[in-house]
Design a protein around this motif. Structure first.
Motif, PDB file in Angstrom:
ATOM      1  N   LEU A  54       0.820  -1.212   0.000  1.00  0.00           N
ATOM      2  CA  LEU A  54       0.000   0.000   0.000  1.00  0.00           C
ATOM      3  C   LEU A  54       0.855   1.263   0.000  1.00  0.00           C
ATOM      4  O   LEU A  54       0.471   2.281  -0.588  1.00  0.00           O
ATOM      5  N   LYS A  55       2.017   1.203   0.646  1.00  0.00           N
ATOM      6  CA  LYS A  55       2.893   2.378   0.673  1.00  0.00           C
ATOM      7  C   LYS A  55       3.379   2.712  -0.731  1.00  0.00           C
ATOM      8  O   LYS A  55       3.403   3.881  -1.121  1.00  0.00           O
ATOM      9  N   LEU A  58       0.530   4.165  -2.806  1.00  0.00           N
ATOM     10  CA  LEU A  58       0.247   5.559  -2.434  1.00  0.00           C
ATOM     11  C   LEU A  58       1.264   6.513  -3.052  1.00  0.00           C
ATOM     12  O   LEU A  58       0.906   7.599  -3.515  1.00  0.00           O
ATOM     13  N   ILE A 166       0.802   3.855   7.941  1.00  0.00           N
ATOM     14  CA  ILE A 166       0.416   4.328   6.604  1.00  0.00           C
ATOM     15  C   ILE A 166      -0.513   5.526   6.719  1.00  0.00           C
ATOM     16  O   ILE A 166      -0.362   6.521   6.007  1.00  0.00           O
ATOM     17  N   VAL A 170      -0.068   9.491   5.328  1.00  0.00           N
ATOM     18  CA  VAL A 170      -1.059  10.186   4.489  1.00  0.00           C
ATOM     19  C   VAL A 170      -1.394  11.543   5.098  1.00  0.00           C
ATOM     20  O   VAL A 170      -1.448  12.567   4.417  1.00  0.00           O
ATOM     21  N   LYS A 182      -6.409  10.448  -1.163  1.00  0.00           N
ATOM     22  CA  LYS A 182      -5.596   9.288  -0.817  1.00  0.00           C
ATOM     23  C   LYS A 182      -6.386   8.267  -0.006  1.00  0.00           C
ATOM     24  O   LYS A 182      -6.238   7.060  -0.186  1.00  0.00           O
ATOM     25  N   LEU A 186      -7.002   4.457  -0.959  1.00  0.00           N
ATOM     26  CA  LEU A 186      -6.719   3.352  -0.042  1.00  0.00           C
ATOM     27  C   LEU A 186      -7.931   2.451   0.120  1.00  0.00           C
ATOM     28  O   LEU A 186      -7.827   1.224   0.107  1.00  0.00           O
ATOM     29  N   ILE A 190      -7.903  -1.513  -0.996  1.00  0.00           N
ATOM     30  CA  ILE A 190      -8.108  -2.613  -0.046  1.00  0.00           C
ATOM     31  C   ILE A 190      -9.332  -3.437  -0.445  1.00  0.00           C
ATOM     32  O   ILE A 190      -9.341  -4.664  -0.299  1.00  0.00           O
ATOM     33  N   ARG A 255      -7.947  -6.614   7.086  1.00  0.00           N
ATOM     34  CA  ARG A 255      -8.253  -5.703   5.976  1.00  0.00           C
ATOM     35  C   ARG A 255      -9.662  -5.142   6.094  1.00  0.00           C
ATOM     36  O   ARG A 255      -9.910  -3.999   5.725  1.00  0.00           O
ATOM     37  N   ILE A 262     -10.812   3.395   7.721  1.00  0.00           N
ATOM     38  CA  ILE A 262     -10.736   4.446   6.702  1.00  0.00           C
ATOM     39  C   ILE A 262     -12.081   5.130   6.555  1.00  0.00           C
ATOM     40  O   ILE A 262     -12.176   6.360   6.441  1.00  0.00           O
TER      41      ILE A 262
END
Length: 268
Positions: A54-55, A58, A166, A170, A182, A186, A190, A255, A262
């Motif tokens: 994910l990093k 991004l 993470i 952001v 962002k 994300l 996911i 997840r 999020i």
């Protein structure tokens, strides 16, 4: 797999003299080859954790947003070197396609044809299809044995603890408008991970309730909770609404917990 990976590397090679136009052409060529090669149904466990990718996504998202195509080519090369054949797993493979389709949609449609992206999305498999046929489930699980052992509770705790790192990046590296973009990215990345990566099958294939709950959560873009408190019991994350009227079980998948976190941050 080696020949596939070499072909992918060759089409996205870095050239000091390349222009932005050259880089954009290479990116579209890379996209075309990636689509043609297809994803892998085999999950390869990586030492640096499942969500590490994910990093990179991004960083790549920011570069595409700024239309810095030379930098995008460089980062894609770094991703291929770092992840090797794991780039064909659902979490990375479909995340990269989703990212390129978001920012290069017009160019892809012009060069490869208007039907390219719609057809690709129609053909995108979902890991839940394996639930239809128990033979498929057994076949995939058997192939995974030498690569993967089911994640224990400590592994899941470790993955979820990495997630705030993470989130912190952001928030600290973006102005508010970019943060919203962002977090949306994300969230979608996911969801794609959950739908396409065999880790989902491995973690939930024996739990019918979890299968249905995951499919429901993945389908929905919003949840009926604006503010949630989280707690961890017996290897599973739970979320409790402010008025304590409802509890959402994360289906023992970190997840799912990230999706809910999020959505809480972005006020969904």
């Amino acid at each position: 797999m080696y020949k596939q990976l070499k072909h992918l590397k060759d089409c996205i090679h870095v050239d000091k003299l390349m222009t932005e136009a050259d880089s954009k052409d290479r990116l579209i060529h890379f996209y075309s080859i990636l689509v043609d090669q297809g994803s892998s149904p085999i999950y390869l466990k990586m030492k640096n954790g499942h969500i590490a990718y994910l990093k990179e996504l991004l960083i790549l998202e920011e570069v595409f947003f700024c239309s810095d195509y030379n930098r995008a080519v460089i980062i894609l090369n770094e991703i291929i070197v770092k992840y090797q054949s794991a780039i064909y797993q659902g979490r990375l493979y479909y995340g990269l396609l989703f990212l390129m389709e978001r920012y290069l949609e017009d160019e892809i449609s012009f060069i490869l044809g208007k039907s390219t992206i719609p057809l690709r999305k129609i053909m995108e498999p979902t890991i839940f299809e394996y639930h239809i046929d128990e033979d498929n489930v057994r076949e995939v699980l058997n192939k995974q044995i030498k690569f993967f052992s089911n994640m224990n509770d400590e592994d899941k705790k470790f993955e979820f603890r990495r997630f705030p790192e993470i989130i912190k990046k952001v928030v600290s590296n973006s102005i508010s408008e970019n943060q919203a973009r962002k977090f949306d990215f994300l969230f979608e990345a996911i969801k794609i991970d959950l739908k396409t990566d065999p880790l989902t099958l491995l973690q939930h294939h024996n739990d019918l309730h979890s299968q249905h709950e995951i499919m429901r959560i993945v389908r929905e873009n919003n949840f009926p909770f604006r503010s949630l408190a989280s707690f961890y019991v017996n290897g599973a994350f739970y979320y409790l609404s402010d008025d304590k009227s409802a509890v959402v079980h994360s289906t023992k998948d970190y997840r799912i917990a990230m999706l809910l976190a999020i959505n809480q941050i972005r006020g969904g």
